[in-house]
Design a protein around this motif. Sequence first.
Motif, mmCIF file in Angstrom:
data_model
loop_
_atom_site.group_PDB
_atom_site.id
_atom_site.type_symbol
_atom_site.label_atom_id
_atom_site.label_comp_id
_atom_site.label_asym_id
_atom_site.label_seq_id
_atom_site.Cartn_x
_atom_site.Cartn_y
_atom_site.Cartn_z
ATOM 1 N N ILE A 207 -5.348 3.895 8.682
ATOM 2 C CA ILE A 207 -4.663 4.941 8.780
ATOM 3 C C ILE A 207 -5.588 6.390 8.484
ATOM 4 O O ILE A 207 -5.240 7.017 9.311
ATOM 5 N N LEU A 208 -6.770 6.336 8.441
ATOM 6 C CA LEU A 208 -7.216 7.147 8.014
ATOM 7 C C LEU A 208 -8.148 7.232 9.301
ATOM 8 O O LEU A 208 -8.773 8.495 9.794
ATOM 9 N N ARG A 209 -8.093 5.978 10.093
ATOM 10 C CA ARG A 209 -8.776 6.699 11.464
ATOM 11 C C ARG A 209 -7.891 7.442 12.410
ATOM 12 O O ARG A 209 -8.613 8.073 13.160
ATOM 13 N N ILE A 210 -6.457 6.549 12.138
ATOM 14 C CA ILE A 210 -5.794 7.306 13.217
ATOM 15 C C ILE A 210 -6.099 9.191 13.136
ATOM 16 O O ILE A 210 -5.050 10.170 13.666
ATOM 17 N N LEU A 211 -5.175 9.428 11.875
ATOM 18 C CA LEU A 211 -4.957 10.450 11.253
ATOM 19 C C LEU A 211 -6.202 11.696 11.197
ATOM 20 O O LEU A 211 -6.181 12.217 11.667
ATOM 21 N N SER A 212 -7.626 11.348 10.949
ATOM 22 C CA SER A 212 -8.508 11.250 11.920
ATOM 23 C C SER A 212 -8.716 12.330 13.471
ATOM 24 O O SER A 212 -9.426 13.263 13.668
ATOM 25 N N LEU B 178 0.557 -1.317 -0.119
ATOM 26 C CA LEU B 178 0.391 0.043 0.083
ATOM 27 C C LEU B 178 1.340 1.191 0.002
ATOM 28 O O LEU B 178 1.764 1.224 0.577
ATOM 29 N N GLU B 179 0.615 2.014 -0.821
ATOM 30 C CA GLU B 179 1.323 3.350 -0.789
ATOM 31 C C GLU B 179 0.313 4.404 -0.485
ATOM 32 O O GLU B 179 -0.090 4.416 -1.298
ATOM 33 N N ALA B 180 0.914 4.939 0.063
ATOM 34 C CA ALA B 180 -0.011 6.271 0.707
ATOM 35 C C ALA B 180 0.617 7.642 0.677
ATOM 36 O O ALA B 180 1.735 7.526 0.686
ATOM 37 N N ASP B 181 -0.426 8.834 0.101
ATOM 38 C CA ASP B 181 0.025 10.251 -0.677
ATOM 39 C C ASP B 181 -0.791 11.056 0.659
ATOM 40 O O ASP B 181 -1.508 11.001 0.480
ATOM 41 N N ILE B 182 0.820 11.620 1.166
ATOM 42 C CA ILE B 182 0.147 12.732 2.267
ATOM 43 C C ILE B 182 0.190 14.165 1.694
ATOM 44 O O ILE B 182 1.414 14.528 1.965
ATOM 45 N N VAL B 183 -0.883 14.694 2.250
ATOM 46 C CA VAL B 183 -0.493 15.986 1.771
ATOM 47 C C VAL B 183 -0.759 17.882 2.714
ATOM 48 O O VAL B 183 -2.171 16.814 3.921
ATOM 49 N N THR B 184 -0.015 18.345 3.888
ATOM 50 C CA THR B 184 -0.197 18.956 4.427
ATOM 51 C C THR B 184 0.447 20.736 3.183
ATOM 52 O O THR B 184 0.975 20.611 3.100
ATOM 53 N N ARG B 185 -1.094 21.572 3.676
ATOM 54 C CA ARG B 185 -1.026 22.768 3.083
ATOM 55 C C ARG B 185 -1.025 23.576 4.517
ATOM 56 O O ARG B 185 -1.536 23.156 5.741
ATOM 57 N N GLY B 186 0.109 25.088 3.847
ATOM 58 C CA GLY B 186 -0.489 25.711 5.188
ATOM 59 C C GLY B 186 0.045 27.592 4.484
ATOM 60 O O GLY B 186 -0.532 27.918 4.072
ATOM 61 N N LEU B 187 -0.041 28.405 5.093
ATOM 62 C CA LEU B 187 0.733 29.781 4.912
ATOM 63 C C LEU B 187 1.660 30.333 4.407
ATOM 64 O O LEU B 187 1.860 29.867 5.668
ATOM 65 N N SER B 188 1.848 31.218 3.648
ATOM 66 C CA SER B 188 3.377 31.008 3.601
ATOM 67 C C SER B 188 3.432 32.454 4.140
ATOM 68 O O SER B 188 2.272 33.053 4.329
ATOM 69 N N SER B 189 5.060 32.898 4.854
ATOM 70 C CA SER B 189 4.431 33.751 4.477
ATOM 71 C C SER B 189 6.916 34.177 4.754
ATOM 72 O O SER B 189 7.244 33.444 4.552
ATOM 73 N N ASP C 195 -4.399 24.117 12.998
ATOM 74 C CA ASP C 195 -4.960 24.345 12.187
ATOM 75 C C ASP C 195 -4.414 23.382 10.945
ATOM 76 O O ASP C 195 -3.772 24.118 9.708
ATOM 77 N N LEU C 196 -4.976 22.121 11.274
ATOM 78 C CA LEU C 196 -4.330 21.585 10.186
ATOM 79 C C LEU C 196 -4.890 21.034 8.898
ATOM 80 O O LEU C 196 -6.309 21.289 9.002
ATOM 81 N N ASP C 197 -4.323 21.246 7.985
ATOM 82 C CA ASP C 197 -5.206 21.376 6.398
ATOM 83 C C ASP C 197 -4.439 19.600 6.154
ATOM 84 O O ASP C 197 -3.058 19.842 5.411
ATOM 85 N N LEU C 198 -4.656 18.622 6.183
ATOM 86 C CA LEU C 198 -4.382 17.368 5.786
ATOM 87 C C LEU C 198 -5.674 16.948 4.090
ATOM 88 O O LEU C 198 -6.764 16.635 4.579
ATOM 89 N N LYS C 199 -4.564 16.244 3.636
ATOM 90 C CA LYS C 199 -5.154 14.819 2.580
ATOM 91 C C LYS C 199 -4.617 14.054 2.377
ATOM 92 O O LYS C 199 -3.347 14.211 2.701
ATOM 93 N N VAL C 200 -5.272 13.049 2.545
ATOM 94 C CA VAL C 200 -4.437 11.368 2.066
ATOM 95 C C VAL C 200 -4.789 10.818 0.717
ATOM 96 O O VAL C 200 -5.920 10.600 0.716
ATOM 97 N N ASN C 201 -3.734 10.121 0.505
ATOM 98 C CA ASN C 201 -4.739 9.363 -1.771
ATOM 99 C C ASN C 201 -3.526 8.058 -1.263
ATOM 100 O O ASN C 201 -2.911 8.043 -0.604
ATOM 101 N N PHE C 202 -4.296 6.750 -1.103
ATOM 102 C CA PHE C 202 -3.964 5.731 -1.640
ATOM 103 C C PHE C 202 -3.651 5.750 -3.058
ATOM 104 O O PHE C 202 -4.208 4.835 -3.724
ATOM 105 N N ASP C 203 -2.249 5.766 -3.494
ATOM 106 C CA ASP C 203 -2.002 5.550 -5.042
ATOM 107 C C ASP C 203 -1.855 4.121 -5.422
ATOM 108 O O ASP C 203 -1.713 4.150 -6.384
ATOM 109 N N TYR C 204 -1.404 3.439 -4.711
ATOM 110 C CA TYR C 204 -1.440 1.923 -5.078
ATOM 111 C C TYR C 204 -1.872 1.358 -4.181
ATOM 112 O O TYR C 204 -1.511 0.807 -3.022
#
Length: 376
Positions: free
Chosen positions: A267-272, A180-191, A280-289
């Motif tokens: 994984i989704l349960r833990i990350l939830s 299983l390959e998990a792709d995790i993305v977090t987003r923030g704010l530049s300064s 201020d967590l902005d999180l996205k998870v995809n399972f690519d394979y």
Amino acid sequence: MTALVEKVWKAINRERLRKTLFDLIDIYSPSGKEEDIQLYLEGVLRQAGFTVERQEVEEDRYNLHVTMGSEPPRLYLVGHVDTVAAWDLENFGPSDGNGIIHGLGSADMKGGCAAMVEAWLALSEALHPSELPPVGLLLVVGEEESGDGSATFLESRRPPWAVIGEPTGLSACFAHYGYLEADIVTRGLSSHSSLPELGHNAVESMLRVLLHLGKDPYFGRETSDIVYSIREMISSRGGFVVPDRCEAWIDLHIPPAKDSASVKKTILRILSTADRFIPDLDLKVNFDYEADGYNIGIENHFAALLRAVYKKLGQPLRMDAFRSHSDGNLFFAAGTKPIILGPGSLETAHTPEEQVVFDEVLSAARIYAALCLGVS
């Protein structure tokens, strides 16, 4: 052991095998750029008198497919010719140190490919056409990326059995981990980097997310049978600023008895719950394979045959589950029973220290030839 096996083993040519292995390692063949090595192998097989089918995967990329015997193949020897990209383009070729062959792809899996080709040549040289077993040889592209070579083959053919020459140290793997390959993305704010308090650092969020996930007992190295590995992490590059995006890839190798769907759910349960600890967590998870593992058991004809072959070779037979990902998952999902068995070990594969013991490659050629002759 039968007289035919002895006859074929005598036809296995140590020096020819060594030359083939060195030639294969000397040809740079990362995924997507396999044409040069396929042209070489096609030449070797055609010179030996075989009709070689090019099975197109995409433009300038193709599998090589060869058969022998008078009936449809009931066993295929399967090797992938591609490697990961070179660590050093000036120094990826073969070298020999006291019978240990170093070089990119030596273990994964040009050692296995060379052994399969040598077994194939020995079978054709030693046997009368009427004695040739109903087997196939398949040299595929793309295993290190998407597995598109094997997927193309399986669109039109579903052999009963296959032997895939991944590096197992000659252990016979009738079971295989899932992947299983998990792709995790977090987003923030530049300064501006000197004013981090005005932004939100996506890298800091990612580090906290990974710590939150990795400390869960479900993935603990001492408590879990799941192999959890952070493979890569990158962030946005915008100069002297706080990064507003971070992405990480996680590899999970899953024991045969577990299914990937349950691991995804966990994984989704833990990350939830991560936002409870990460402001201020902005999180996205995809399972690519994803690919489930399998276990075909060791109470079968080929397992019994291997016991006799290894006894004849004077080597211990180890049976294990293959811990990495391979095209074996694709073959099993298509209805084929794949045995993972080859020279070399996973410990050095994909690293600058990659190596294979030549005597293992020689033994592999003998084992592959005996398996072909044992097709019933």
